[in-house]
Write an enzyme that holds these catalytic residues in place. Structure first.
Site, mmCIF file in Angstrom:
data_model
loop_
_atom_site.group_PDB
_atom_site.id
_atom_site.type_symbol
_atom_site.label_atom_id
_atom_site.label_comp_id
_atom_site.label_asym_id
_atom_site.label_seq_id
_atom_site.Cartn_x
_atom_site.Cartn_y
_atom_site.Cartn_z
ATOM 1 C CG HIS A 80 -46.931 -1.617 -23.457
ATOM 2 N ND1 HIS A 80 -46.615 -0.468 -24.133
ATOM 3 C CD2 HIS A 80 -45.786 -2.335 -23.390
ATOM 4 C CE1 HIS A 80 -45.330 -0.480 -24.443
ATOM 5 N NE2 HIS A 80 -44.795 -1.611 -24.019
ATOM 6 C CG ASP A 82 -48.098 3.031 -23.000
ATOM 7 O OD1 ASP A 82 -48.199 1.786 -22.939
ATOM 8 O OD2 ASP A 82 -47.305 3.677 -22.283
ATOM 9 C CG ASP A 141 -41.672 -0.894 -26.541
ATOM 10 O OD1 ASP A 141 -42.588 -1.502 -25.972
ATOM 11 O OD2 ASP A 141 -40.825 -0.205 -25.941
ATOM 12 C CD GLU A 175 -44.229 -1.161 -20.244
ATOM 13 O OE1 GLU A 175 -43.349 -1.852 -19.715
ATOM 14 O OE2 GLU A 175 -43.958 -0.301 -21.110
ATOM 15 C CD GLU A 176 -42.834 2.212 -23.363
ATOM 16 O OE1 GLU A 176 -41.918 2.362 -22.538
ATOM 17 O OE2 GLU A 176 -42.760 1.448 -24.335
ATOM 18 C CG ASP A 198 -43.295 -4.803 -23.763
ATOM 19 O OD1 ASP A 198 -43.027 -4.235 -24.839
ATOM 20 O OD2 ASP A 198 -43.322 -4.210 -22.668
ATOM 21 C CG HIS A 381 -38.372 3.679 -25.653
ATOM 22 N ND1 HIS A 381 -38.259 3.744 -24.278
ATOM 23 C CD2 HIS A 381 -39.336 2.768 -25.882
ATOM 24 C CE1 HIS A 381 -39.117 2.905 -23.733
ATOM 25 N NE2 HIS A 381 -39.774 2.299 -24.686
HETATM 26 ZN ZN LIG Z 1 -42.723 -2.139 -24.188
#
Ligand SMILES: [Zn+2]
Length: 408
Positions: A80, A82, A141, A175-176, A198, A381
């Site tokens: 992903h 984003d 990520d 995705e997030e 991921d 994150h």
């Molecule tokens: Zn991810």
């Protein structure tokens, strides 16, 4: 195996702001994600893939055709674009720590990556560690996943003898915020099996997710002027508080569970005297145990109804997603091939459950069995996010060996 293009690709991707946004009504949720999508289209064309495309929703797709004569499954590689809305992803300035000495890493004057909080760091001595400058997340990520797939594709094109099946590449937006698969169909992906790249540390394969439901409780009390409420008022706020208060306290909550434990999580509460709503998120790896937790809420509701006669309390369960293992167990070859590739790369396969959902889980239930492979990323994150370049190279190597494995 060396991937000379991997570092530059990764660094150039993380510098592009691709943060997704929960409250957005558009798809993709933010237009900035197209900036990375368009760059990937250029690079996929440069590498030499066919059918390279970005559609109106921001999905990037491409095909690398097989160099084998016999028929074999088509494999999708998915990552992903984003980054999490939780932490700023604008103006990412990656910091490279060469030949890591095994000590705490000062990310900036106030933030420290401490070995005691990050025991995995001990395994990374001598490696090239990439951190942030402490003001943003890194975006490994999942830009590590994208870079690893891109470098593996580049290798395959440069080494046309290296065996490979038909490979479908898919880079997804959003995705997030849980919308990564909302605008794509299995037919469009056109593969028999997929892998999201991921995941976390070296050797990990994630083949399980939570089973997830939400439970909405609606409470209707009786509101009367408080000066004249004796014997008449039934306060919905107190009923809501009573229900939450009656939940088990030492177990079964997000704040006191880990590994394979599930939980009941009061996620939202809106309350007035007349009406109140509680939303619970229910999570467990086993479906039976999920229903058990829902039964517990139902019992609590019945008990509280008895205490507050005259109030109306209703409960509605909504399914969110299910453990992808239910699907993957019917296709053991998908995990077997991944474990074999990881072992061939000199690593130990570690099967893990994800305490959440993934695009792969949704794709699995849509008909494309899709476990999740490690990227090497850590502390996602977070402003303390980091990754080792050598671990990314291992991930790219596993992708290659996996592709070869599918031709055997
Ligand atoms: Zn991810």
């Amino acid at each position: 195996m060396k991937f000379p293009d991997l570092f530059d690709r990764f660094i150039s991707y993380v510098k592009i702001d691709t943060r997704s946004e929960h409250d957005s009504k558009s798809f993709p949720s933010t237009a900035v994600q197209f900036n990375l999508a368009h760059k990937l289209v250029i690079e996929l064309n440069e590498i030499g893939l066919t059918g390279v495309n970005v559609n109106e929703y921001g999905y990037v797709s491409a095909l690398l055709t097989t160099n084998q004569k016999k028929k074999m499954p088509v494999i999708a590689l998915i990552a992903h674009m984003d980054t999490s809305p939780d932490v700023s992803g604008r103006g990412v300035r990656p910091v490279v720590h060469y030949d890591y000495d095994g000590a705490d890493i000062s990310v900036n004057h106030e933030l420290k990556l401490a070995v005691k909080d990050n025991p995995i760091l001990k395994e990374k001595k001598g490696k090239t560690i990439i951190t942030t400058d402490g003001t943003t997340l890194l975006g490994a990520d999942d830009k590590a996943g994208i870079a690893e797939i891109m470098s593996a594709l580049n290798f395959l094109v440069k080494n046309p003898e290296y065996p490979r099946p038909d490979i479908r590449v898919l880079f997804t937006p959003d995705e997030e915020i849980g919308r990564g698969t909302d605008k794509i169909t299995i037919e469009e992906i056109g593969a028999d099996y997929g892998y999201t790249v991921d995941g976390g540390n070296l050797g990990e394969i994630e083949d399980e997710t939570f089973c997830a439901d939400s439970v909405d409780i609606n409470i209707r009390g009786i509101n009367v002027h408080p000066g004249y409420a004796k014997g008449k008022m039934i306060n919905a706020i107190k009923i809501a508080a009573r229900i939450i208060e009656t939940l088990p306290k030492d177990t079964g909550a997000p704040e006191n569970s880990d590994n394979r434990d599930g939980y009941i999580h009061p996620n939202q509460l809106h309350a007035g005297v007349e009406e109140a709503q509680i939303q619970f998120l229910i999570r467990d790896f086993e479906e039976d145990a999920l229903y058990e937790r829902e039964r517990l809420i139902s019992e609590i509701v019945d008990k509280v109804k008895d205490e507050y006669r005259g109030a109306e309390i209703s409960m509605a369960v909504k399914e969110s997603y299910r453990n992808m293992k239910q699907v993957l167990d019917d296709h053991p070859v998908v995990i077997e091939k991944a474990e074999q590739a990881i072992m061939e790369a000199g690593l130990t396969p570690v099967r893990k459950g994800i305490r959440g959902g993934t695009d792969g889980a949704r794709l699995s239930f849509m008909g494309l069995p899709t476990p999740n492979l490690f990227t090497g990323g850590n502390n996602v994150h977070s402003r303390l996010e980091w990754i080792a370049l050598e671990d990314m190279e291992k991930a790219a190597e596993v992708i290659l060996r996996l592709m070869k494995g599918w031709t055997e």
